[in-house]
Write a protein that holds these residues in place. Structure first.
Motif, PDB file in Angstrom:
ATOM      1  N   LYS A  12     -54.155  64.622 -22.912  1.00  0.00           N
ATOM      2  CA  LYS A  12     -54.960  63.469 -23.329  1.00  0.00           C
ATOM      3  C   LYS A  12     -54.078  62.227 -23.430  1.00  0.00           C
ATOM      4  N   GLN A  13     -52.891  62.400 -24.013  1.00  0.00           N
ATOM      5  CA  GLN A  13     -51.957  61.282 -24.150  1.00  0.00           C
ATOM      6  C   GLN A  13     -51.581  60.749 -22.769  1.00  0.00           C
ATOM      7  N   TYR A  14     -51.394  61.645 -21.815  1.00  0.00           N
ATOM      8  CA  TYR A  14     -51.066  61.243 -20.447  1.00  0.00           C
ATOM      9  C   TYR A  14     -52.221  60.449 -19.839  1.00  0.00           C
ATOM     10  N   GLU A  15     -53.452  60.965 -20.000  1.00  0.00           N
ATOM     11  CA  GLU A  15     -54.628  60.264 -19.480  1.00  0.00           C
ATOM     12  C   GLU A  15     -54.759  58.877 -20.110  1.00  0.00           C
ATOM     13  N   ASP A  16     -54.544  58.801 -21.417  1.00  0.00           N
ATOM     14  CA  ASP A  16     -54.626  57.518 -22.103  1.00  0.00           C
ATOM     15  C   ASP A  16     -53.573  56.546 -21.588  1.00  0.00           C
ATOM     16  N   SER A  17     -52.382  57.063 -21.283  1.00  0.00           N
ATOM     17  CA  SER A  17     -51.314  56.184 -20.813  1.00  0.00           C
ATOM     18  C   SER A  17     -51.645  55.591 -19.448  1.00  0.00           C
ATOM     19  N   ALA A  18     -52.446  56.303 -18.656  1.00  0.00           N
ATOM     20  CA  ALA A  18     -52.845  55.791 -17.346  1.00  0.00           C
ATOM     21  C   ALA A  18     -53.769  54.583 -17.478  1.00  0.00           C
ATOM     22  N   THR A  19     -54.408  54.427 -18.630  1.00  0.00           N
ATOM     23  CA  THR A  19     -55.283  53.280 -18.858  1.00  0.00           C
ATOM     24  C   THR A  19     -54.563  52.165 -19.615  1.00  0.00           C
ATOM     25  N   GLY A  20     -53.270  52.351 -19.828  1.00  0.00           N
ATOM     26  CA  GLY A  20     -52.480  51.318 -20.472  1.00  0.00           C
ATOM     27  C   GLY A  20     -52.207  51.542 -21.939  1.00  0.00           C
ATOM     28  N   LYS A  21     -52.796  52.564 -22.525  1.00  0.00           N
ATOM     29  CA  LYS A  21     -52.551  52.855 -23.937  1.00  0.00           C
ATOM     30  C   LYS A  21     -51.168  53.470 -24.082  1.00  0.00           C
ATOM     31  N   GLU A  22     -50.369  52.909 -24.977  1.00  0.00           N
ATOM     32  CA  GLU A  22     -49.011  53.403 -25.137  1.00  0.00           C
ATOM     33  C   GLU A  22     -48.951  54.591 -26.082  1.00  0.00           C
ATOM     34  N   ALA A  23     -48.120  55.544 -25.714  1.00  0.00           N
ATOM     35  CA  ALA A  23     -47.889  56.719 -26.548  1.00  0.00           C
ATOM     36  C   ALA A  23     -46.530  56.543 -27.206  1.00  0.00           C
ATOM     37  N   ASP A  24     -46.532  56.401 -28.516  1.00  0.00           N
ATOM     38  CA  ASP A  24     -45.254  56.135 -29.164  1.00  0.00           C
ATOM     39  C   ASP A  24     -44.827  57.230 -30.131  1.00  0.00           C
ATOM     40  N   ASP A  25     -45.594  58.303 -30.245  1.00  0.00           N
ATOM     41  CA  ASP A  25     -45.154  59.379 -31.107  1.00  0.00           C
ATOM     42  C   ASP A  25     -45.738  60.706 -30.662  1.00  0.00           C
ATOM     43  N   ARG A  26     -45.262  61.742 -31.290  1.00  0.00           N
ATOM     44  CA  ARG A  26     -45.694  63.100 -30.988  1.00  0.00           C
ATOM     45  C   ARG A  26     -47.118  63.299 -31.481  1.00  0.00           C
ATOM     46  N   PRO A  27     -47.995  63.843 -30.631  1.00  0.00           N
ATOM     47  CA  PRO A  27     -49.344  64.135 -31.109  1.00  0.00           C
ATOM     48  C   PRO A  27     -49.279  65.106 -32.292  1.00  0.00           C
ATOM     49  N   PRO A  28     -50.106  64.918 -33.304  1.00  0.00           N
ATOM     50  CA  PRO A  28     -50.090  65.822 -34.455  1.00  0.00           C
ATOM     51  C   PRO A  28     -50.254  67.289 -34.067  1.00  0.00           C
ATOM     52  N   ALA A  29     -50.972  67.554 -32.994  1.00  0.00           N
ATOM     53  CA  ALA A  29     -51.169  68.934 -32.544  1.00  0.00           C
ATOM     54  C   ALA A  29     -49.864  69.584 -32.086  1.00  0.00           C
ATOM     55  N   CYS A  30     -48.837  68.762 -31.849  1.00  0.00           N
ATOM     56  CA  CYS A  30     -47.561  69.290 -31.371  1.00  0.00           C
ATOM     57  C   CYS A  30     -46.553  69.532 -32.497  1.00  0.00           C
ATOM     58  N   ASN A  31     -46.946  69.248 -33.720  1.00  0.00           N
ATOM     59  CA  ASN A  31     -46.042  69.525 -34.835  1.00  0.00           C
ATOM     60  C   ASN A  31     -45.769  71.023 -34.882  1.00  0.00           C
ATOM     61  N   GLY A  32     -44.506  71.361 -34.967  1.00  0.00           N
ATOM     62  CA  GLY A  32     -44.094  72.755 -35.003  1.00  0.00           C
ATOM     63  C   GLY A  32     -43.761  73.322 -33.635  1.00  0.00           C
ATOM     64  N   VAL A  33     -44.077  72.583 -32.568  1.00  0.00           N
ATOM     65  CA  VAL A  33     -43.745  73.025 -31.214  1.00  0.00           C
ATOM     66  C   VAL A  33     -42.367  72.482 -30.874  1.00  0.00           C
ATOM     67  N   ASP A  34     -41.483  73.353 -30.396  1.00  0.00           N
ATOM     68  CA  ASP A  34     -40.104  72.934 -30.128  1.00  0.00           C
ATOM     69  C   ASP A  34     -40.029  71.967 -28.948  1.00  0.00           C
ATOM     70  N   ALA A  68     -51.272  75.708 -27.242  1.00  0.00           N
ATOM     71  CA  ALA A  68     -52.397  75.317 -26.380  1.00  0.00           C
ATOM     72  C   ALA A  68     -52.971  73.967 -26.814  1.00  0.00           C
ATOM     73  N   ALA A  69     -53.109  73.767 -28.119  1.00  0.00           N
ATOM     74  CA  ALA A  69     -53.615  72.490 -28.634  1.00  0.00           C
ATOM     75  C   ALA A  69     -52.622  71.374 -28.340  1.00  0.00           C
ATOM     76  N   CYS A  70     -51.348  71.691 -28.418  1.00  0.00           N
ATOM     77  CA  CYS A  70     -50.309  70.700 -28.128  1.00  0.00           C
ATOM     78  C   CYS A  70     -50.394  70.254 -26.674  1.00  0.00           C
ATOM     79  N   LYS A  71     -50.512  71.211 -25.751  1.00  0.00           N
ATOM     80  CA  LYS A  71     -50.580  70.844 -24.334  1.00  0.00           C
ATOM     81  C   LYS A  71     -51.826  70.009 -24.059  1.00  0.00           C
ATOM     82  N   ALA A  72     -52.946  70.371 -24.678  1.00  0.00           N
ATOM     83  CA  ALA A  72     -54.177  69.594 -24.506  1.00  0.00           C
ATOM     84  C   ALA A  72     -53.992  68.172 -25.028  1.00  0.00           C
ATOM     85  N   ALA A  73     -53.314  68.027 -26.163  1.00  0.00           N
ATOM     86  CA  ALA A  73     -53.063  66.700 -26.732  1.00  0.00           C
ATOM     87  C   ALA A  73     -52.141  65.888 -25.829  1.00  0.00           C
TER      88      ALA A  73
END
Length: 90
Positions: free
Chosen positions: A37-59, A29-34
């Motif tokens: 957020k990463q998707y929303e940030d990308s819409a404003t031009g912020k680049e996402a270049d790595d896995r959100p820390p909340a997604c560590n351990g998620v396959d 759940a925390a991974c999906k929320a992260a």
């Protein structure tokens, strides 16, 4: 246009993450929320270049599923906004 750009950004970020995970306890759940957020940030031009820390351990299959869900939701919202209540005529 912003939806397409953000979707590509999220998908590119996820494809570079293959094999990235942690032995830590996964919180999907925390991974999906992260990812949302990463998707929303990308819409404003912020680049996402790595896995959100909340997604560590998620396959990676789950990450791809979440990305597809997020992108579908955004596309649906964009279409609803663009159509503004237009209904199909038979």
């Amino acid at each position: 246009m912003h939806i397409r750009t953000a979707a590509v950004t999220v998908l590119l970020a996820l494809t570079t993450l293959t094999g990235c995970s942690s032995d830590g306890k996964a919180d999907p759940a925390a991974c999906k929320a992260a990812l949302e957020k990463q998707y929303e940030d990308s819409a404003t031009g912020k680049e996402a270049d790595d896995r959100p820390p909340a997604c560590n351990g998620v396959d990676n299959a789950t990450l791809q599923k979440y990305a597809a869900e997020i992108i579908k939701e955004q596309i649906d919202e964009g279409l609803e906004g663009a159509l503004g209540g237009v209904t199909a005529q038979p």
